[in-house]
Motif scaffolding. Structure first.
Motif, PDB file in Angstrom:
ATOM      1  N   PRO A 134      -8.429   1.155   9.661  1.00  0.00           N
ATOM      2  CA  PRO A 134      -8.817   0.623   8.347  1.00  0.00           C
ATOM      3  C   PRO A 134      -7.803   0.926   7.239  1.00  0.00           C
ATOM      4  CG  PRO A 134     -10.189   2.499   8.932  1.00  0.00           C
ATOM      5  CD  PRO A 134      -9.343   2.187  10.138  1.00  0.00           C
ATOM      6  N   ASP A 135      -7.024   1.983   7.384  1.00  0.00           N
ATOM      7  CA  ASP A 135      -6.032   2.307   6.351  1.00  0.00           C
ATOM      8  C   ASP A 135      -4.612   2.255   6.891  1.00  0.00           C
ATOM      9  OD1 ASP A 135      -6.368   4.491   7.986  1.00  0.00           O
ATOM     10  OD2 ASP A 135      -6.330   5.968   6.392  1.00  0.00           O
ATOM     11  N   GLY A 136      -4.417   1.531   7.993  1.00  0.00           N
ATOM     12  CA  GLY A 136      -3.106   1.447   8.625  1.00  0.00           C
ATOM     13  C   GLY A 136      -2.340   0.199   8.226  1.00  0.00           C
ATOM     14  N   TRP A 137      -1.036   0.263   8.415  1.00  0.00           N
ATOM     15  CA  TRP A 137      -0.124  -0.843   8.112  1.00  0.00           C
ATOM     16  C   TRP A 137       0.797  -1.048   9.297  1.00  0.00           C
ATOM     17  CZ3 TRP A 137      -0.907  -3.562   3.760  1.00  0.00           C
ATOM     18  CH2 TRP A 137      -1.750  -2.977   2.813  1.00  0.00           C
ATOM     19  N   ARG A 138       1.274  -2.280   9.483  1.00  0.00           N
ATOM     20  CA  ARG A 138       2.178  -2.623  10.583  1.00  0.00           C
ATOM     21  C   ARG A 138       3.404  -3.309  10.017  1.00  0.00           C
ATOM     22  NH1 ARG A 138       3.539  -6.850  13.834  1.00  0.00           N
ATOM     23  NH2 ARG A 138       4.036  -6.319  15.989  1.00  0.00           N
ATOM     24  N   CYS A 182      10.255  -3.531  12.439  1.00  0.00           N
ATOM     25  CA  CYS A 182      10.488  -2.500  13.466  1.00  0.00           C
ATOM     26  C   CYS A 182       9.288  -2.305  14.395  1.00  0.00           C
ATOM     27  CB  CYS A 182      10.880  -1.174  12.812  1.00  0.00           C
ATOM     28  SG  CYS A 182       9.565  -0.365  11.875  1.00  0.00           S
ATOM     29  N   LEU A 183       8.203  -3.049  14.145  1.00  0.00           N
ATOM     30  CA  LEU A 183       7.000  -3.052  14.984  1.00  0.00           C
ATOM     31  C   LEU A 183       6.275  -1.712  15.023  1.00  0.00           C
ATOM     32  CD1 LEU A 183       8.317  -5.229  17.939  1.00  0.00           C
ATOM     33  CD2 LEU A 183       7.071  -5.965  15.889  1.00  0.00           C
ATOM     34  N   ARG A 184       6.466  -0.878  14.009  1.00  0.00           N
ATOM     35  CA  ARG A 184       5.745   0.397  13.940  1.00  0.00           C
ATOM     36  C   ARG A 184       4.458   0.211  13.130  1.00  0.00           C
ATOM     37  NH1 ARG A 184      11.255   2.935  13.087  1.00  0.00           N
ATOM     38  NH2 ARG A 184      11.530   4.273  14.890  1.00  0.00           N
ATOM     39  N   ALA A 185       3.456   0.998  13.494  1.00  0.00           N
ATOM     40  CA  ALA A 185       2.220   1.051  12.732  1.00  0.00           C
ATOM     41  C   ALA A 185       2.147   2.436  12.092  1.00  0.00           C
ATOM     42  CB  ALA A 185       1.013   0.812  13.625  1.00  0.00           C
ATOM     43  N   PHE A 186       1.687   2.501  10.842  1.00  0.00           N
ATOM     44  CA  PHE A 186       1.684   3.771  10.126  1.00  0.00           C
ATOM     45  C   PHE A 186       0.566   3.797   9.097  1.00  0.00           C
ATOM     46  CE2 PHE A 186       4.399   0.809   7.899  1.00  0.00           C
ATOM     47  CZ  PHE A 186       4.044   0.959   6.565  1.00  0.00           C
ATOM     48  N   THR A 187       0.266   5.003   8.615  1.00  0.00           N
ATOM     49  CA  THR A 187      -0.647   5.203   7.499  1.00  0.00           C
ATOM     50  C   THR A 187       0.076   6.001   6.426  1.00  0.00           C
ATOM     51  OG1 THR A 187      -1.576   7.229   8.399  1.00  0.00           O
ATOM     52  CG2 THR A 187      -2.716   5.191   8.945  1.00  0.00           C
ATOM     53  N   VAL A 188      -0.405   5.888   5.212  1.00  0.00           N
ATOM     54  CA  VAL A 188       0.152   6.637   4.089  1.00  0.00           C
ATOM     55  C   VAL A 188      -0.994   7.420   3.462  1.00  0.00           C
ATOM     56  CG1 VAL A 188       1.318   6.479   1.870  1.00  0.00           C
ATOM     57  CG2 VAL A 188       1.871   4.850   3.669  1.00  0.00           C
ATOM     58  N   ARG A 189      -0.770   8.722   3.241  1.00  0.00           N
ATOM     59  CA  ARG A 189      -1.822   9.566   2.676  1.00  0.00           C
ATOM     60  C   ARG A 189      -1.240  10.415   1.561  1.00  0.00           C
ATOM     61  NH1 ARG A 189      -4.417  14.191   6.198  1.00  0.00           N
ATOM     62  NH2 ARG A 189      -3.073  15.521   4.974  1.00  0.00           N
ATOM     63  N   LEU A 190      -1.878  10.374   0.412  1.00  0.00           N
ATOM     64  CA  LEU A 190      -1.473  11.216  -0.710  1.00  0.00           C
ATOM     65  C   LEU A 190      -2.141  12.577  -0.562  1.00  0.00           C
ATOM     66  CD1 LEU A 190      -0.093  11.517  -3.497  1.00  0.00           C
ATOM     67  CD2 LEU A 190      -2.248  10.749  -4.487  1.00  0.00           C
ATOM     68  N   ILE A 191      -1.332  13.623  -0.569  1.00  0.00           N
ATOM     69  CA  ILE A 191      -1.864  14.985  -0.429  1.00  0.00           C
ATOM     70  C   ILE A 191      -2.121  15.596  -1.801  1.00  0.00           C
ATOM     71  CG2 ILE A 191      -1.370  17.293   0.422  1.00  0.00           C
ATOM     72  CD1 ILE A 191       0.235  15.951   2.659  1.00  0.00           C
ATOM     73  N   THR A 192      -1.148  15.479  -2.708  1.00  0.00           N
ATOM     74  CA  THR A 192      -1.301  16.013  -4.050  1.00  0.00           C
ATOM     75  C   THR A 192      -0.335  15.300  -4.988  1.00  0.00           C
ATOM     76  OG1 THR A 192      -1.324  18.010  -5.408  1.00  0.00           O
ATOM     77  CG2 THR A 192       0.349  17.876  -3.701  1.00  0.00           C
ATOM     78  N   THR A 193      -0.571  15.411  -6.276  1.00  0.00           N
ATOM     79  CA  THR A 193       0.308  14.793  -7.249  1.00  0.00           C
ATOM     80  C   THR A 193       1.289  15.776  -7.857  1.00  0.00           C
ATOM     81  OG1 THR A 193      -1.231  15.210  -9.045  1.00  0.00           O
ATOM     82  CG2 THR A 193      -1.419  13.103  -7.889  1.00  0.00           C
ATOM     83  N   GLY A 194       1.078  17.059  -7.640  1.00  0.00           N
ATOM     84  CA  GLY A 194       1.944  18.070  -8.224  1.00  0.00           C
ATOM     85  C   GLY A 194       1.495  18.481  -9.610  1.00  0.00           C
ATOM     86  N   VAL A 195       0.461  17.840 -10.144  1.00  0.00           N
ATOM     87  CA  VAL A 195      -0.054  18.199 -11.450  1.00  0.00           C
ATOM     88  C   VAL A 195      -1.006  19.391 -11.287  1.00  0.00           C
ATOM     89  CG1 VAL A 195      -1.444  17.409 -13.402  1.00  0.00           C
ATOM     90  CG2 VAL A 195       0.121  15.840 -12.242  1.00  0.00           C
ATOM     91  N   GLN A 196      -0.749  20.427 -12.030  1.00  0.00           N
ATOM     92  CA  GLN A 196      -1.562  21.627 -11.936  1.00  0.00           C
ATOM     93  C   GLN A 196      -2.770  21.513 -12.856  1.00  0.00           C
ATOM     94  OE1 GLN A 196       0.187  25.266 -11.518  1.00  0.00           O
ATOM     95  NE2 GLN A 196       1.817  24.477 -10.251  1.00  0.00           N
ATOM     96  N   GLN A 197      -3.913  21.879 -12.340  1.00  0.00           N
ATOM     97  CA  GLN A 197      -5.129  21.878 -13.146  1.00  0.00           C
ATOM     98  C   GLN A 197      -5.313  23.247 -13.758  1.00  0.00           C
ATOM     99  OE1 GLN A 197      -8.487  20.468 -10.999  1.00  0.00           O
ATOM    100  NE2 GLN A 197      -7.549  18.504 -10.539  1.00  0.00           N
ATOM    101  N   GLY A 198      -5.731  23.251 -14.989  1.00  0.00           N
ATOM    102  CA  GLY A 198      -5.878  24.564 -15.600  1.00  0.00           C
ATOM    103  C   GLY A 198      -6.831  24.632 -16.716  1.00  0.00           C
TER     104      GLY A 198
END
Length: 55
Positions: A31-35, A39-55
């Motif tokens: 459901p969240d994959g791309w082809r 180059c015929l590869r299939a992949f997903t992209v996932r954001l882990i963090t934005t680098g913005v610190q919460q405080g």
């Protein structure tokens, strides 16, 4: 500004992370994959963090 964890904004990728080609389409088997038509590869992209610190 704060966002709920469930209300993230997901934008589609603009190019393949492997070959750089822009001819990518949604991947049917994931459901969240791309082809990449170049180059015929299939992949997903996932954001882990934005680098913005919460405080």
């Amino acid at each position: 500004m704060s966002e709920d964890a469930g209300s993230t904004r997901n934008l589609p990728p603009f190019h393949c992370p492997y070959c750089g080609d822009e001819d990518i389409t949604p991947y049917e088997d994931s459901p969240d994959g791309w082809r990449c038509a170049s180059c015929l590869r299939a992949f997903t992209v996932r954001l882990i963090t934005t680098g913005v610190q919460q405080g």
